[in-house]
Write a protein that holds these residues in place. Structure first.
Motif, mmCIF file in Angstrom:
data_model
loop_
_atom_site.group_PDB
_atom_site.id
_atom_site.type_symbol
_atom_site.label_atom_id
_atom_site.label_comp_id
_atom_site.label_asym_id
_atom_site.label_seq_id
_atom_site.Cartn_x
_atom_site.Cartn_y
_atom_site.Cartn_z
ATOM 1 N N LYS A 28 0.837 -1.210 0.000
ATOM 2 C CA LYS A 28 0.000 0.000 0.000
ATOM 3 C C LYS A 28 0.866 1.251 0.000
ATOM 4 O O LYS A 28 0.614 2.186 -0.752
ATOM 5 C CB LYS A 28 -0.934 0.002 1.213
ATOM 6 C CG LYS A 28 -2.080 -0.960 1.120
ATOM 7 C CD LYS A 28 -2.909 -0.910 2.398
ATOM 8 C CE LYS A 28 -4.028 -1.900 2.380
ATOM 9 N NZ LYS A 28 -4.841 -1.839 3.617
ATOM 10 N N ILE A 39 -8.993 4.657 -6.521
ATOM 11 C CA ILE A 39 -9.457 3.554 -7.355
ATOM 12 C C ILE A 39 -8.909 3.686 -8.770
ATOM 13 O O ILE A 39 -8.499 2.706 -9.380
ATOM 14 C CB ILE A 39 -11.000 3.481 -7.362
ATOM 15 C CG1 ILE A 39 -11.484 3.078 -5.960
ATOM 16 C CG2 ILE A 39 -11.505 2.507 -8.407
ATOM 17 C CD1 ILE A 39 -12.969 3.123 -5.777
ATOM 18 N N LEU A 42 -5.261 2.604 -8.765
ATOM 19 C CA LEU A 42 -5.161 1.161 -8.574
ATOM 20 C C LEU A 42 -5.614 0.418 -9.828
ATOM 21 O O LEU A 42 -5.055 -0.619 -10.192
ATOM 22 C CB LEU A 42 -5.979 0.715 -7.359
ATOM 23 C CG LEU A 42 -5.434 1.190 -6.018
ATOM 24 C CD1 LEU A 42 -6.433 0.898 -4.905
ATOM 25 C CD2 LEU A 42 -4.096 0.560 -5.721
ATOM 26 N N GLY A 43 -6.625 0.964 -10.496
ATOM 27 C CA GLY A 43 -7.075 0.375 -11.764
ATOM 28 C C GLY A 43 -5.979 0.413 -12.808
ATOM 29 O O GLY A 43 -5.766 -0.550 -13.543
ATOM 30 N N PHE A 96 -9.900 -7.850 -10.953
ATOM 31 C CA PHE A 96 -9.784 -6.479 -10.454
ATOM 32 C C PHE A 96 -10.498 -6.294 -9.125
ATOM 33 O O PHE A 96 -9.984 -5.629 -8.228
ATOM 34 C CB PHE A 96 -10.307 -5.475 -11.487
ATOM 35 C CG PHE A 96 -10.213 -4.054 -11.001
ATOM 36 C CD1 PHE A 96 -8.977 -3.457 -10.790
ATOM 37 C CD2 PHE A 96 -11.348 -3.317 -10.732
ATOM 38 C CE1 PHE A 96 -8.878 -2.142 -10.317
ATOM 39 C CE2 PHE A 96 -11.257 -2.008 -10.264
ATOM 40 C CZ PHE A 96 -10.020 -1.427 -10.060
ATOM 41 N N ASP A 97 -11.694 -6.865 -8.981
ATOM 42 C CA ASP A 97 -12.434 -6.709 -7.725
ATOM 43 C C ASP A 97 -11.657 -7.289 -6.542
ATOM 44 O O ASP A 97 -11.597 -6.691 -5.469
ATOM 45 C CB ASP A 97 -13.812 -7.353 -7.812
ATOM 46 C CG ASP A 97 -14.754 -6.599 -8.732
ATOM 47 O OD1 ASP A 97 -14.501 -5.401 -8.992
ATOM 48 O OD2 ASP A 97 -15.732 -7.198 -9.207
ATOM 49 N N LEU A 100 -8.780 -4.904 -5.829
ATOM 50 C CA LEU A 100 -9.239 -3.662 -5.215
ATOM 51 C C LEU A 100 -9.631 -3.877 -3.757
ATOM 52 O O LEU A 100 -9.223 -3.120 -2.867
ATOM 53 C CB LEU A 100 -10.411 -3.093 -6.007
ATOM 54 C CG LEU A 100 -10.868 -1.697 -5.635
ATOM 55 C CD1 LEU A 100 -9.742 -0.697 -5.850
ATOM 56 C CD2 LEU A 100 -12.074 -1.303 -6.459
ATOM 57 N N ARG A 104 -7.789 -2.020 -0.798
ATOM 58 C CA ARG A 104 -8.574 -0.955 -0.157
ATOM 59 C C ARG A 104 -9.503 -1.452 0.934
ATOM 60 O O ARG A 104 -10.003 -0.653 1.718
ATOM 61 C CB ARG A 104 -9.418 -0.222 -1.217
ATOM 62 C CG ARG A 104 -8.649 0.416 -2.333
ATOM 63 C CD ARG A 104 -8.383 1.851 -2.123
ATOM 64 N NE ARG A 104 -9.475 2.572 -1.529
ATOM 65 C CZ ARG A 104 -9.931 3.724 -1.946
ATOM 66 N NH1 ARG A 104 -9.442 4.270 -3.009
ATOM 67 N NH2 ARG A 104 -10.883 4.349 -1.311
#
Length: 110
Positions: A28, A39, A42-43, A96-97, A100, A104
Motif C-alpha cells: 500500500k 481507485i 489502482l485500476g 480487479f475486484d 481492489l 482498499r
C-alpha cells in the motif's frame, strides 16, 4: 503426534497472518508513493499487470511481474503470501475486484 502437527500448522497460519499485514502495508505504501492512491490509480496498476494478455485477470506470474514493475520491492515469499490473500475464490487468478478489495478493503455500498 496429531497435536504436534496441528500446532505446527497453527503456528504457520499465525506467522503468515502477521507477515500478510506487514506485506500488505508495504505494498500500500509503495503503490501510494507511485500515485496509485485512489481507485483510478489502482485500476491503472492492475491494467499494467494484466497487459500481458488482457483477460482482466492476473495469474501469479503477471502479479509478480506487475507488482515489481509498479515499484513494489517484494521477495518471492511476500508475493506468494499476497497473491494467496488476494485470490479469494482460489481460482489461481486475481481479478480487479479481488485486487481492489485486497488493497482498499470492502467499499461501502452507495
Amino acid at each position: 503426534k496429531k497435536k504436534k502437527k496441528h500446532q505446527r500448522k497453527k503456528e504457520k497460519v499465525n506467522m503468515q497472518g502477521g507477515n500478510l499485514v506487514e506485506v500488505l502495508d508495504k505494498v500500500k505504501a509503495q503503490l501510494s508513493q507511485r500515485g496509485a492512491k485512489g481507485i483510478r490509480g489502482l485500476g491503472r496498476t492492475f491494467r499494467q499487470m494484466d497487459s500481458f494478455d488482457g483477460n482482466k485477470k492476473v495469474d501469479s506470474q503477471e502479479f509478480s511481474t506487475g507488482l515489481r514493475e509498479a515499484g513494489c520491492e517484494l521477495n518471492n515469499e511476500e508475493i506468494s503470501i499476497l497473491f494467496g490473500y488476494f485470490d479469494k475464490n482460489s481460482d489461481g487468478v486475481v481479478d480487479f475486484d479481488e485486487f481492489l478489495v485486497g488493497i482498499r478493503g470492502k467499499l461501502n455500498p452507495r
